[in-house]
Each structure stands twice: as structure tokens, then as C-alpha cells.
Design a protein around this motif. Structure first.
Motif, short mmCIF file in Angstrom:
data_model
loop_
_atom_site.label_atom_id
_atom_site.label_comp_id
_atom_site.label_asym_id
_atom_site.label_seq_id
_atom_site.Cartn_x
_atom_site.Cartn_y
_atom_site.Cartn_z
N SER A 23 -36.97 28.61 -46.41
CA SER A 23 -36.66 27.89 -47.39
C SER A 23 -36.14 28.17 -48.91
O SER A 23 -35.35 27.74 -49.81
CB SER A 23 -37.41 26.83 -47.95
OG SER A 23 -37.91 26.38 -46.68
N TYR A 40 -33.97 26.74 -52.10
CA TYR A 40 -34.89 26.36 -53.29
C TYR A 40 -35.96 28.37 -53.45
O TYR A 40 -36.38 28.13 -53.43
CB TYR A 40 -35.70 25.64 -52.41
CG TYR A 40 -35.12 24.73 -51.98
CD1 TYR A 40 -34.24 23.36 -52.43
CD2 TYR A 40 -34.93 24.39 -50.46
CE1 TYR A 40 -33.50 22.55 -52.19
CE2 TYR A 40 -33.90 23.30 -49.93
CZ TYR A 40 -33.79 22.68 -50.84
OH TYR A 40 -32.55 21.65 -49.90
N LYS A 50 -40.74 21.67 -48.34
CA LYS A 50 -39.19 21.67 -47.12
C LYS A 50 -39.73 22.45 -45.77
O LYS A 50 -39.22 21.94 -44.98
CB LYS A 50 -38.19 22.58 -48.61
CG LYS A 50 -37.52 22.33 -48.91
CD LYS A 50 -36.79 20.77 -48.48
CE LYS A 50 -35.87 20.16 -49.23
NZ LYS A 50 -35.25 18.70 -49.24
N GLU A 88 -41.59 20.33 -44.51
CA GLU A 88 -41.43 18.38 -43.90
C GLU A 88 -40.10 19.48 -42.56
O GLU A 88 -40.42 18.87 -41.80
CB GLU A 88 -39.77 18.50 -44.52
CG GLU A 88 -39.50 17.12 -44.49
CD GLU A 88 -37.59 17.21 -44.44
OE1 GLU A 88 -37.35 17.54 -43.84
OE2 GLU A 88 -37.04 18.06 -45.62
N GLU A 135 -31.22 25.87 -43.93
CA GLU A 135 -30.57 25.21 -43.82
C GLU A 135 -28.53 25.70 -43.70
O GLU A 135 -27.60 25.33 -43.86
CB GLU A 135 -29.78 24.31 -44.84
CG GLU A 135 -31.42 23.81 -45.47
CD GLU A 135 -31.61 22.97 -47.32
OE1 GLU A 135 -30.39 23.13 -47.28
OE2 GLU A 135 -32.15 22.24 -46.94
#
Ligand SMILES: Nc1ncnc2c1ncn2[C@@H]1O[C@H](COP(=O)(O)OP(=O)(O)OP(=O)(O)O)[C@@H](O)[C@H]1O
Ligand SMILES: [Mg+2]
Lengths: 289, 324, 243
Positions: free
Chosen positions: C105, C109, C118, C121, C157
Motif C-alpha cells: 500500500s 499512500y 488500506k 481493508e 492498486e
């Protein structure tokens, strides 16, 4: 200004030294190639063997060249012992752990030697090769010529061994591809033990040769370890020829370095070459790694 | 933190523990100058191990070149004082910067060409020898001495108690730097590089760049420590570029456990003190007993406890949690 | 048809004498789940390695979202939005599972706390049990490893995720769960997937389109049922050379 004679003398000495270095590094290359073990105690084993040579020479008046005959089988067995005691437990572990264990072994050997023999360098009182020839402007020391010749002969024998015998071929195929070698039914554990023993036996031979003209002190091993690794890095795992060429480069660089700079800067020259090789030829000069 | 959890309260607590321990030691030594010097040396040595943790523990690069940076930083700082009159309080930053510059010059091609594991270890070991040989040519075999002045701007005092305090401050700063790294992006990135460089690259990490960062921070701290090392040793020469001291730093780091600040401190303090004890008690009869001890501990740790002291602390922690 | 998300043109990669990739041109469409199959040594993993910059191709070009990415360093390629998982899992053994995912992540971020959020999640999206998040990489099962590998890649991502043999070694029940998970990643996260797989059940049930490789070449592509009846494909799998 450096005279041509001096240049020639140092080059020849460098070549002799380089051949000897390749013999020293050979055992390491074999061990690293076959079993992927990072041995930092290589030089320290040589140092211990050299003390054996010195002891037998002083106490029993045995010539270093004769001691070799006893030392080779003895160190073969010692090598196998070290393998089962210290190397096998860290086989396949992270490089850092292997380095830690073998550095530890090196420190133990060094400081046992220091405790027993103190830091004062020791040389054998007598060796049958203690004379020299003059060849025009060139002086050739019999001992250096002798170790160069023995180095060549040994490496030739090793080459035959690796190419003609079952164990040798097993070592080579394991170097090339471990999984395939295992599939072919090679008992890797025994092979590793024998390889380690052989590598250490080669060191014993080197130590006898070294003692025909050199001295031993507890820290002798450190520089031999580093030099051997430099040679292995340069040679890649390209086989015996790679090791020999790299050994020659190191020997000549050291010899000329001490001529052109000062003797105390000679290792700097070798290591700077090492840096350049690693940076620009990371797979070694003479083969893959 | 491996041992104490991750909350910032716990970190504050840990720092407090270290600070109190450091504060108590001089009381125990009760003004014995020899022991105070020893304590200062041990604390400085611990700081070096904690700095090593950044490159060796977090980034997983087996650096054996600590005293290349200690030497460069220390000698530059001292020479700046001797030759240019720049007080070491400023000079140490120049010394640190000089070490950092060396690290960048060495680090960029080294990481660019993917040199790691045993080759990195060898390269850094060779670096110390190169510096040793070259500085021997440049400086000769002489020992050099610092000017006799003392005072805070020279970071030099006749009282070893104050030198001890200075070393303690350096240790705490080094610990703080480690904590900051550990809790930020760079720490996570370095650890993932240590675990699996290719996998790290595959989650978008510029592994070369981050390894270089680690090397830069490490070398800067060592460069700064170099001058304090010289003050404690009372002189300097080309012999500062010492292979076996460099090796010792890495050894203590490994025995402490990779990535563990407290493990590193414990191992450095215990082993170095024991080593000094052996050296002073048996040094004349059985030289090298201290190094023999390091060797034995290293073999045992390597074979039976590869996670070092941190692994032991961890296990105790887990056992205590279970009891509760 | 819409634009290709990823395209390779005449990609070549050889190792010594072996042509591991021999002039491969493929297109991956935005939003699809593309199956990539082929016998052992066909060059599937090598293709992934070329796309992600692990290997430098010896010839040909690679485009991602119409931008050429051939020869870029891996981390830049990943940053553009490609993720991958491994045929053999590559866990961060000494880090906690949560930290490992959070490291992924961190690419988007920079703040550690945010990255951890994140990561949590994503972990719950993939159905990773909460209690393993604090465990270390060396303490979890193979299925969990595969999920963590996926989570770590998802945490960056990606727009495109290259998945290498995620089914290998899983029990039948785990396999079904994995199939659901992949579909969920595709539909809910809008991630395009390329799935390398030997387990036909997995490929057939999630891919609308399949590419077959053999000895470094693409030998067939199309709907799963068409491809599985292609004589060349059958021969490739049976190991008989086409006459
Ligand atoms: N790093 C490498 N060095 C040398 N040869 C390689 C390398 N990587 C792959 N190869 C060779 O390239 C060919 C293709 O291998 P690749 O791993 O891409 O196949 P694959 O389709 O993924 O097979 P599998 O289904 O077994 O995973 C094989 O012949 C393999 O031996
Ligand atoms: Mg594959």
C-alpha cells in the motif's frame, strides 16, 4: 624509474604467486560451486595447516614437502568433520547465516592459533628448496618455481578428476544444476561431504607449499580468504581455467602493485581490481556465476 | 519494536529504560577512570552496532566495512580541526558528510550492478583494506594526536565521565534514527528488500535507491562517531581502517538479531564488555580470548539461534503473553 | 472492441540457445479475465517476467495503456499499474502479514498508518482471517500465503494483475474459494486479470478468452471450449509434434 629487469623479476614472481593463489582458491571455488556454501574460514584452515607444517618441521625435522603427504589425508578427514559439524546445519540457509558461522569458525581458529603460538611469524628452519637460480638478470627461487609447478600439476590432476571420474562428474553436474543432479540419483549429502573434504585437503597441500618459503602467523588466513574470494568472483564458476587466469591476474597485480606503489599498498591494487570486476563484469571475467 | 510492541508510548518507555540504564552505569563505576573509558567505548561501540542495524538489520546487506566510514569521518574531523581550526562540534558533520559521500560513490555502482550477499560482504571488507593501504601511503605509519584543548566545541574532555555522556547521547540519537526509520515508509521498504528483493521490486519499490538510502544514513552516523572514537583512543593513524573491528560490528549486529535495536545494544554491550574484561585480565597470557568468545558465540547463534538475541527476547515475550 | 490495456508486439526472449519467448504478440483487453495456458516450459512465466521488467526482452515491444514500457525498470512499471503474483509464493517471512500487505500500500499512500488501514481493508476483502494479520509470514498456510501474495499485489492498486499458477497445490475446496476471489477482484475492484494456470477447471470457469502458448509461441486463442478442441493444442499437451 623502474628498471626493466625489476619489472621482469616482479612479473615472473607475480606469475608464480598467481599460480599458487589459484591453487588456494581452487578448493573454495569447488566448495562454493558444488554446494553453494559461503566459507569465510577458508584461509584460516590454511593457516592452521601451515602451523602443522611448521610444528613437524621444527619438532620432527620433516620437510614441508613431505608433511604434505600426511596433511592431505588428515585435512580431508578434518574437512568432512567440519562439514557434518558446522556446514550441514546451515546448508540452504540465508547467506548471512552461513557467513556468520564460517566467520565464527575462522575467529576460533585464528585465536586458538594466537593463544598457542603467539603473533610472532614462524618460518620453517629448513626446506630442500632453499636455493635459487640466476637466469640472466632474473633470479628464480626454487621454492617458488616448485610451488608453481605443483600448483599446475595439481590443477591438471583435478581437471582430469572432474572430467573422468564418477565423483568428479557428479560434482560438475551438481555445479551446473543441483535439481537435475539430484534427480539423476546423486547422493548430494555424501557428495557435499566429499567436496568439502577435498576442498580442505587442497588447502592442506597449499599450506605445505606456502611454508617452503613463506611464514605463518595467526592472521595469515584473513588475507588468503579474501584473495580466494576475489579469485572466485573474477573466475566465475567457469571451471579451473577461470580460476587460474584470475589467480594470475591477482598475483601479477599484487606483485606489480608493490613495485609501482609501495609494498603496503599492494593489496589495495588487488582489491581495486576486484571492485572494478564486480561492478563491470558481475558474472566474472571467465565464465558465469 | 520486536520486544516491546509498536505503540509510541512503549517506544518512549523503551528510550527511558535505555536512558536510565546509561545514567546508572557511571554511578556504579564510581569515578574509576579506566572503567569509565571502557564504558564510553562500549557505548560508542553499541552505537555503531545500532547504526549497522540500518544497513545490515533492516536492509539485510551484510556490510563489513564499518571502519572505512568510521575512519574517514574521524580523520576528516580531526584534520579539519588540526589543519583548519574548525572545531569538531561542527567538524563532525563534515566528517559524517565525507563518509556519506564515500558511501554514495561506492553504493551507486554497487547497487546498480546488483551486488549483494557474499559479494557485497566481500566488497565492503575490501573497502576497509583499500582505505587502510592507501591511507598508509598518504599518512605514513605515524600516530597523530589531537590538540590538547578541551571543551564542548571540541567534543573533547579530560573527564571520561563526560566522554561517556557524549557517547550516550550519540547512542540515543542513533536509536532515535532507527526508530524513525522503522516506523516510516523507508523502514518497511528496507525490510521487504531484506526479505525478498525481487518481490519488493514487484510491489513498486526502487530497491537500489532504498538500499542506497540505508547505506547513506549508516555511513553518516559512523562518520560522526569516528571523531569520538579518536578522542577515546587518544590518537589516530591509518590503523583506524581496521578489518577486524569492522567485522566485530557486523558480528554483534547478527548476534543481536537483524532489525532489532535492543538485541544489538544488548549483544554489543555484553560481548564488548566481556571481551574487554578478557583482554585486560588474560590479554598478556592468552591474547585473543575476546575474539575467540565472539567466534564461539557466532557459531552457536548461527546454528541454533539464527534470530539472535532478538529471537530469544521474542520467545520470552510470547511466553509471558500466554501466561497472562 | 475497446482499446487493449496491455499489448506485446513480437516479443522475443532467449536464454542461451532456448527461445523461451518467440515472437509473441498478445492483447489484453480492459476488464477481462484472460487465461494463459500451455504445457510446462511454454514460456508463460517468462512472458510475465518480460512484462514486469524482471527480464529485458531481446526483441519486440510492450505497451501498457498505449504507452511503451519496454525496458523500463520494474518499479516504474509497477507504479504505472501492473501487479503480479508468483508461481511459487514469495512471502516476507520475518514480517507480519499486515506489514507485508501494508508495504504494498505504501506505493500509493506514503503514510504508514494510512497504508495499514488500506492493507486491512484489502485483507478483509480477500477474506483473510483477522487473527493471521499479526502472524509472521513463516507461520501461515499455503492458501493463506497465496492470498497474502495477492493482497500484497492488490495493495499497489494495479489496473492489470498477472497471476501465475495461483491454483497449484490448493485443495478442491480452496480452489473454489480462489475462483470466487479472482472473480471478485475482477468485478468489484475493476482489475483486469491475466491468469496463468494448469488447472483447467479454474481457467475454464473464469476466463471468457484463453491464449495457449507452446515452446515460446502463441499457438491458439479464443473461447475456452474452442481452444480445448483445437488439434494443435491437443498435440502440444500430448507432446506429439504436429505433422
Ligand atoms: N532464468 C532462466 N534462465 C534460463 N532459462 C530459463 C530461465 N527462465 C526460464 N527459462 C527457460 O525458458 C523456458 C520457458 O520457461 P517458463 O518458466 O517461462 O515456462 P512456463 O510456461 O512458465 O512453465 P511452467 O508451466 O512449468 O511454469 C523453459 O525452457 C525454461 O527452462
Ligand atoms: Mg511458469
Amino acid at each position: 624509474m623502474i628498471s626493466p629487469e625489476l619489472l621482469l623479476q616482479n612479473s615472473v614472481d607475480g606469475i608464480f604467486l598467481g599460480l599458487f593463489y589459484s591453487l588456494v582458491a581452487m578448493g573454495l571455488a569447488l566448495i562454493f560451486g558444488v554446494m553453494d556454501i559461503i566459507n569465510f574460514a577458508h584461509g584460516d584452515l590454511l593457516m592452521i595447516a601451515a602451523y602443522f607444517v611448521w610444528l613437524t618441521s621444527v619438532d620432527l625435522s620433516v620437510d614441508p614437502t613431505v608433511t604434505a603427504l600426511l596433511l592431505i589425508p588428515l585435512f580431508f578427514i578434518i574437512g568432512i568433520g567440519i562439514f557434518f559439524g558446522m556446514i550441514q546445519p546451515v546448508l540452504g540457509k540465508e547467506p548471512l547465516i552461513q557467513i556468520a558461522v564460517t566467520v565464527g569458525l575462522g575467529l576460533i581458529l585464528q585465536n586458538i592459533a594466537l593463544a598457542m603460538f603467539k603473533a610472532q611469524p614462524k618460518a620453517v628452519p629448513y626446506s630442500i628448496f632453499n636455493f635459487s637460480y640466476s637466469l640472466g638478470p632474473l633470479t628464480i627461487y626454487a621454492s617458488k618455481l616448485f610451488i608453481a609447478v605443483i600448483s599446475i600439476v595439481t590443477m591438471y590432476a583435478l581437471n582430469v578428476f572432474l572430467n573422468k571420474t564418477y565423483i568428479g562428474l557428479a560434482m560438475r553436474s551438481t555445479t551446473d544444476n543441483r535439481e537435475v543432479a539430484q534427480l539423476m540419483g546423486i547422493n548430494t549429502r555424501m557428495l557435499y561431504a566429499v567436496t568439502f573434504g577435498l576442498g580442505v585437503a587442497l588447502i592442506a597441500l597449499s599450506s605445505s607449499l606456502w611454508m617452503t618459503f613463506g611464514q605463518v602467523q595467526p592472521y595469515l588466513g584473513t588475507s588468503f580468504s579474501l584473495i580466494s574470494w576475489v579469485i572466485v568472483a573474477m573466475g566465475g564458476l567457469g571451471g579451473i581455467t577461470g580460476v587460474v587466469y584470475s589467480g594470475l591476474i591477482v598475483g601479477v597485480a599484487e606483485s606489480l602493485g608493490s613495485l609501482f606503489l609501495t609494498p603496503s599498498a599492494r593489496m589495495a591494487v588487488v582489491y581495486i581490481i576486484f571492485f572494478l570486476v564486480l561492478w563491470f563484469r558481475p558474472r566474472g571475467l571467465f565464465g558465469r556465476r | 519494536m520486536v520486544a516491546f510492541g509498536t505503540g509510541s508510548k512503549k517506544i518512549a518507555l523503551e528510550l527511558l529504560v535505555i536512558a536510565i540504564l546509561l545514567a546508572v552505569i557511571p554511578l556504579v563505576l564510581m569515578g574509576n577512570a579506566y572503567y569509565e573509558l571502557l564504558a564510553a567505548t562500549v557505548v560508542l561501540f553499541s552505537s555503531m552496532v545500532v547504526a549497522w542495524n540500518i544497513i545490515g538489520g533492516y536492509a539485510g546487506q551484510l556490510d563489513l566495512g564499518a571502519f572505512a566510514y568510521v575512519g574517514v569521518g574521524g580523520i576528516i574531523t580531526s584534520e579539519l580541526w588540526i589543519k583548519a581550526g574548525i572545531p569538531p562540534l561542527l567538524g563532525i558533520f563534515a566528517g559524517g558528510a565525507a563518509s556519506l559521500l564515500i558511501a554514495v560513490i561506492i553504493g551507486i555502482p554497487t547497487f546498480r550492478f546488483g551486488i549483494k550477499e557474499v559479494w557485497y560482504a566481500l566488497l565492503t571488507a575490501a573497502l576497509v583494506v583499500i582505505f587502510n593501504n592507501l591511507s598508509r601511503v598518504l599518512m605514513g605509519p605515524t600516530d597523530y594526536y589531537l590538540p590538547p584543548k578541551t571543551g564542548i566545541i571540541y567534543l573533547k574532555f579530560n573527564s571520561y565521565e563526560i566522554m561517556y555522556a557524549i557517547a550516550s547521547v550519540i547512542l540515543i540519537l542513533t536509536v532515535l534514527a532507527n526508530l524513525a526509520i522503522e516506523r516510516s515508509k523507508i523502514g518497511y521498504y528496507l525490510k521487504s528488500i531484506r526479505e525478498d528483493e525481487l518481490a519488493a521490486e514487484m510491489i513498486g519499490i526502487d530497491t537500489r535507491r532504498y538500499k542506497l538510502y540505508a547505506l547513506m544514513i549508516y555511513s553518516f552516523f559512523l562518520g560522526v562517531m569516528g571523531y569520538i572514537y579518536i578522542v577515546l583512543a587518544a590518537s589516530f593513524s591509518y590503523r583506524m581502517f581496521d578489518s577486524s573491528s569492522s567485522l566485530s560490528i557486523a558480528i554483534m549486529g547478527i548476534i543481536g538479531g537483524l532489525g532489532s535495536i535492543e538485541g544489538g545494544i544488548v549483544s554489543a554491550m555484553v560481548l564488548r564488555s566481556l571481551g574487554e574484561y578478557f583482554r585486560s585480565s588474560f590479554g598478556s597470557t592468552v591474547p585473543g580470548l575476546d575474539l575467540l568468545l565472539y567466534g564461539i558465540v557466532l557459531v552457536i547463534v548461527g546454528i541454533f539461534q539464527p534470530e539472535g538475541i532478538a529471537g530469544i527476547i521474542n520467545r520470552i515475550n510470547k511466553a509471558m503473553k500466554k501466561k497472562r | 472492441m475497446s482499446e487493449a490495456l496491455l499489448e506485446t508486439r513480437d516479443l522475443v526472449k532467449h536464454f542461451g540457445g532456448i527461445k523461451a519467448i518467440d515472437s509473441v504478440s498478445i492483447k489484453v483487453m480492459e476488464g477481462e479475465i484472460l487465461g494463459l495456458i500451455g504445457p510446462n516450459g511454454a514460456g508463460k512465466t517468462t512472458l510475465f517476467n518480460c512484462i514486469t521488467g524482471t527480464y529485458k526482452p531481446d526483441g519486440g515491444k510492450i505497451f501498457f495503456r498505449q504507452k511503451e514500457i519496454t525496458g523500463l525498470p520494474s518499479h516504474e512499471i509497477i507504479k504505472l499499474g501492473i501487479g503480479r503474483t508468483w508461481q511459487i509464493v514469495r512471502p516476507f517471512k520475518k514480517m507480519s502479514v499486515l506489514d507485508a500487505i501494508a508495504t504494498g500500500s505504501l506505493l500509493r499512500y506514503s503514510d504508514v498508518e494510512k497504508a495499514k488501514e488500506k492493507a486491512k481493508e484489502i485483507a478483509s476483502f480477500l477474506g483473510l482471517p483477522k487473527d493471521i494479520l499479526e502472524k509472521r509470514g513463516e507461520e501461515i498456510t499455503l492458501m493463506q500465503h497465496k492470498l497474502v501474495d495477492l493482497a500484497r499485489a492488490l495493495a499497489t492498486e494495479p489496473k492489470l494483475l498477472l497471476i501465475d499458477e495461483v491454483g497449484a497445490g490448493l485443495r478442491p475446496s480452496e480452489l473454489s474459494a480462489m475462483i470466487d476471489t479472482l472473480q471478485k477482484i475482477n468485478s468489484e475492484r475493476k482489475v483486469t486479470l491475466v491468469v496463468v494456470e494448469h488447472i483447467m477447471r479454474l481457467v475454464m470457469s473464469i476466463s471468457k478468452r484463453v491464449i495457449v502458448m507452446h515452446e515460446g509461441r502463441v499457438i491458439a486463442q479464443g473461447k475456452p471450449e474452442e481452444v480445448s478442441n483445437d488439434p494443435q493444442v491437443i498435440q502440444a499437451y500430448l507432446g506429439i509434434k504436429p505433422i
